[in-house]
Design a protein around this motif. Structure first.
Motif, PDB file in Angstrom:
ATOM      1  N   PHE A  30       0.797  -1.544  -0.032  1.00 53.84           N
ATOM      2  CA  PHE A  30       0.194  -0.080   0.371  1.00 53.84           C
ATOM      3  C   PHE A  30       0.465   0.938   0.220  1.00 53.84           C
ATOM      4  O   PHE A  30       0.464   1.725  -0.487  1.00 53.84           O
ATOM      5  CB  PHE A  30      -0.663  -0.145   1.410  1.00 53.84           C
ATOM      6  CG  PHE A  30      -1.431   1.578   1.251  1.00 53.84           C
ATOM      7  CD1 PHE A  30      -2.343   1.763   0.416  1.00 53.84           C
ATOM      8  CD2 PHE A  30      -1.536   2.395   2.127  1.00 53.84           C
ATOM      9  CE1 PHE A  30      -3.005   2.566   0.420  1.00 53.84           C
ATOM     10  CE2 PHE A  30      -2.311   3.537   2.315  1.00 53.84           C
ATOM     11  CZ  PHE A  30      -2.669   3.926   1.044  1.00 53.84           C
ATOM     12  N   MET A  31       1.622   1.367   0.475  1.00 55.78           N
ATOM     13  CA  MET A  31       2.322   3.111   1.053  1.00 55.78           C
ATOM     14  C   MET A  31       3.560   2.531   0.008  1.00 55.78           C
ATOM     15  O   MET A  31       3.388   3.599  -1.177  1.00 55.78           O
ATOM     16  CB  MET A  31       3.854   2.344   2.346  1.00 55.78           C
ATOM     17  CG  MET A  31       2.989   1.546   3.230  1.00 55.78           C
ATOM     18  SD  MET A  31       2.026   3.935   3.506  1.00 55.78           S
ATOM     19  CE  MET A  31       3.778   5.317   3.493  1.00 55.78           C
ATOM     20  N   ASP A  32       3.928   1.582  -0.898  1.00 55.26           N
ATOM     21  CA  ASP A  32       4.648   2.078  -2.085  1.00 55.26           C
ATOM     22  C   ASP A  32       4.024   2.336  -3.726  1.00 55.26           C
ATOM     23  O   ASP A  32       3.267   3.427  -4.504  1.00 55.26           O
ATOM     24  CB  ASP A  32       4.921  -0.045  -2.631  1.00 55.26           C
ATOM     25  CG  ASP A  32       5.893   0.920  -4.098  1.00 55.26           C
ATOM     26  OD1 ASP A  32       6.760   1.532  -4.475  1.00 55.26           O
ATOM     27  OD2 ASP A  32       5.052  -0.020  -5.435  1.00 55.26           O
ATOM     28  N   PHE A  33       2.483   2.207  -2.967  1.00 55.12           N
ATOM     29  CA  PHE A  33       1.257   2.490  -4.255  1.00 55.12           C
ATOM     30  C   PHE A  33       1.233   4.053  -3.919  1.00 55.12           C
ATOM     31  O   PHE A  33       0.501   4.812  -4.681  1.00 55.12           O
ATOM     32  CB  PHE A  33       0.149   1.391  -4.212  1.00 55.12           C
ATOM     33  CG  PHE A  33      -1.199   2.434  -4.537  1.00 55.12           C
ATOM     34  CD1 PHE A  33      -1.534   2.181  -6.013  1.00 55.12           C
ATOM     35  CD2 PHE A  33      -2.691   3.039  -3.452  1.00 55.12           C
ATOM     36  CE1 PHE A  33      -2.844   2.834  -6.622  1.00 55.12           C
ATOM     37  CE2 PHE A  33      -3.497   3.178  -4.240  1.00 55.12           C
ATOM     38  CZ  PHE A  33      -3.691   3.762  -5.465  1.00 55.12           C
ATOM     39  N   TYR A  34       0.401   4.341  -2.258  1.00 56.92           N
ATOM     40  CA  TYR A  34       0.231   5.770  -2.164  1.00 56.92           C
ATOM     41  C   TYR A  34       1.624   6.106  -2.666  1.00 56.92           C
ATOM     42  O   TYR A  34       1.039   7.546  -3.256  1.00 56.92           O
ATOM     43  CB  TYR A  34       0.420   5.584  -0.698  1.00 56.92           C
ATOM     44  CG  TYR A  34      -0.226   6.945  -0.300  1.00 56.92           C
ATOM     45  CD1 TYR A  34      -1.585   7.098   0.255  1.00 56.92           C
ATOM     46  CD2 TYR A  34       0.968   7.375   0.614  1.00 56.92           C
ATOM     47  CE1 TYR A  34      -2.283   8.398   1.012  1.00 56.92           C
ATOM     48  CE2 TYR A  34       0.421   8.682   0.921  1.00 56.92           C
ATOM     49  CZ  TYR A  34      -0.548   9.080   1.328  1.00 56.92           C
ATOM     50  OH  TYR A  34      -1.286  10.013   1.819  1.00 56.92           O
ATOM     51  N   ASN A  35       2.498   6.097  -2.120  1.00 59.72           N
ATOM     52  CA  ASN A  35       3.603   7.475  -2.631  1.00 59.72           C
ATOM     53  C   ASN A  35       4.139   7.500  -4.102  1.00 59.72           C
ATOM     54  O   ASN A  35       5.047   8.485  -4.861  1.00 59.72           O
ATOM     55  CB  ASN A  35       4.534   7.291  -1.712  1.00 59.72           C
ATOM     56  CG  ASN A  35       4.455   7.403  -0.932  1.00 59.72           C
ATOM     57  OD1 ASN A  35       4.659   8.385  -0.047  1.00 59.72           O
ATOM     58  ND2 ASN A  35       5.356   5.949   0.681  1.00 59.72           N
ATOM     59  N   ASN A  36       3.886   6.205  -5.280  1.00 62.45           N
ATOM     60  CA  ASN A  36       4.048   6.237  -6.716  1.00 62.45           C
ATOM     61  C   ASN A  36       3.086   6.471  -7.080  1.00 62.45           C
ATOM     62  O   ASN A  36       3.229   6.659  -8.742  1.00 62.45           O
ATOM     63  CB  ASN A  36       4.812   5.303  -6.878  1.00 62.45           C
ATOM     64  CG  ASN A  36       6.018   4.619  -5.381  1.00 62.45           C
ATOM     65  OD1 ASN A  36       7.068   6.066  -6.312  1.00 62.45           O
ATOM     66  ND2 ASN A  36       6.683   3.780  -5.321  1.00 62.45           N
ATOM     67  N   ARG A  37       2.064   5.750  -7.328  1.00 63.34           N
ATOM     68  CA  ARG A  37       1.220   5.864  -8.351  1.00 63.34           C
ATOM     69  C   ARG A  37      -0.309   6.081  -8.171  1.00 63.34           C
ATOM     70  O   ARG A  37      -0.989   7.003  -8.528  1.00 63.34           O
ATOM     71  CB  ARG A  37       0.887   4.108  -8.497  1.00 63.34           C
ATOM     72  CG  ARG A  37       1.743   3.276  -9.191  1.00 63.34           C
ATOM     73  CD  ARG A  37       1.297   2.188  -9.640  1.00 63.34           C
ATOM     74  NE  ARG A  37       0.837   1.505  -8.454  1.00 63.34           N
ATOM     75  CZ  ARG A  37       2.012   0.717  -7.832  1.00 63.34           C
ATOM     76  NH1 ARG A  37       3.128   0.894  -7.238  1.00 63.34           N
ATOM     77  NH2 ARG A  37       1.004   0.013  -6.132  1.00 63.34           N
ATOM     78  N   ARG A  38      -0.492   6.315  -7.093  1.00 65.04           N
ATOM     79  CA  ARG A  38      -2.068   6.502  -5.824  1.00 65.04           C
ATOM     80  C   ARG A  38      -1.986   8.386  -6.540  1.00 65.04           C
ATOM     81  O   ARG A  38      -1.063   9.771  -6.050  1.00 65.04           O
ATOM     82  CB  ARG A  38      -2.429   7.000  -4.323  1.00 65.04           C
ATOM     83  CG  ARG A  38      -3.855   7.409  -4.525  1.00 65.04           C
ATOM     84  CD  ARG A  38      -3.952   6.707  -2.545  1.00 65.04           C
ATOM     85  NE  ARG A  38      -5.097   7.303  -2.516  1.00 65.04           N
ATOM     86  CZ  ARG A  38      -5.694   8.274  -2.258  1.00 65.04           C
ATOM     87  NH1 ARG A  38      -5.009   9.578  -1.806  1.00 65.04           N
ATOM     88  NH2 ARG A  38      -6.587   8.480  -1.375  1.00 65.04           N
ATOM     89  N   TYR A  39      -2.912   9.428  -7.162  1.00 67.86           N
ATOM     90  CA  TYR A  39      -2.860  10.791  -7.353  1.00 67.86           C
ATOM     91  C   TYR A  39      -3.695  11.204  -5.958  1.00 67.86           C
ATOM     92  O   TYR A  39      -4.593  10.751  -5.305  1.00 67.86           O
ATOM     93  CB  TYR A  39      -3.778  10.925  -8.694  1.00 67.86           C
ATOM     94  CG  TYR A  39      -3.216  10.915  -9.598  1.00 67.86           C
ATOM     95  CD1 TYR A  39      -1.759  10.831  -9.997  1.00 67.86           C
ATOM     96  CD2 TYR A  39      -3.568   9.520 -10.592  1.00 67.86           C
ATOM     97  CE1 TYR A  39      -0.882   9.558 -11.994  1.00 67.86           C
ATOM     98  CE2 TYR A  39      -3.028   9.061 -11.655  1.00 67.86           C
ATOM     99  CZ  TYR A  39      -2.244   9.309 -12.298  1.00 67.86           C
ATOM    100  OH  TYR A  39      -1.331   8.193 -13.103  1.00 67.86           O
TER     101      TYR A  39
END
Length: 83
Positions: free
Chosen positions: A45-54
């Motif tokens: 989730f942290m990877d998604f939050y920092n790199n892909r979530r707008y």
């Protein structure tokens, strides 16, 4: 001082918002059977939050995208979003 002032809830708004997001988008979607499983899903989730979530507060960029743009161009001005 630890960076957060007593009786100043406005100063904690960003972390409170993050806690709400991780609760809703990670903790409520998974049942963790062990520490390793929790670590896996939270790391994912942290990877998604920092790199892909707008993020609306970051001009609809991811935090890493906003940081990269900031490093290349300086402060990011408000811009129109094309859909």
């Amino acid at each position: 001082m630890n960076g957060s002032h007593q009786k100043s809830p406005n100063l904690n708004a960003y972390i409170e918002s993050f806690h709400s997001i991780i609760e809703r988008e990670c903790y409520q979607r998974h049942v963790f059977e062990c520490f390793e499983e929790a670590y896996y899903w939270i790391d994912d989730f942290m990877d998604f939050y920092n790199n892909r979530r707008y993020h609306g507060s970051l001009k609809y960029l991811s935090p890493s995208g906003y940081h990269q743009l900031f490093m290349e161009e300086g402060p990011v001005e408000e811009r129109a979003v094309s859909l």
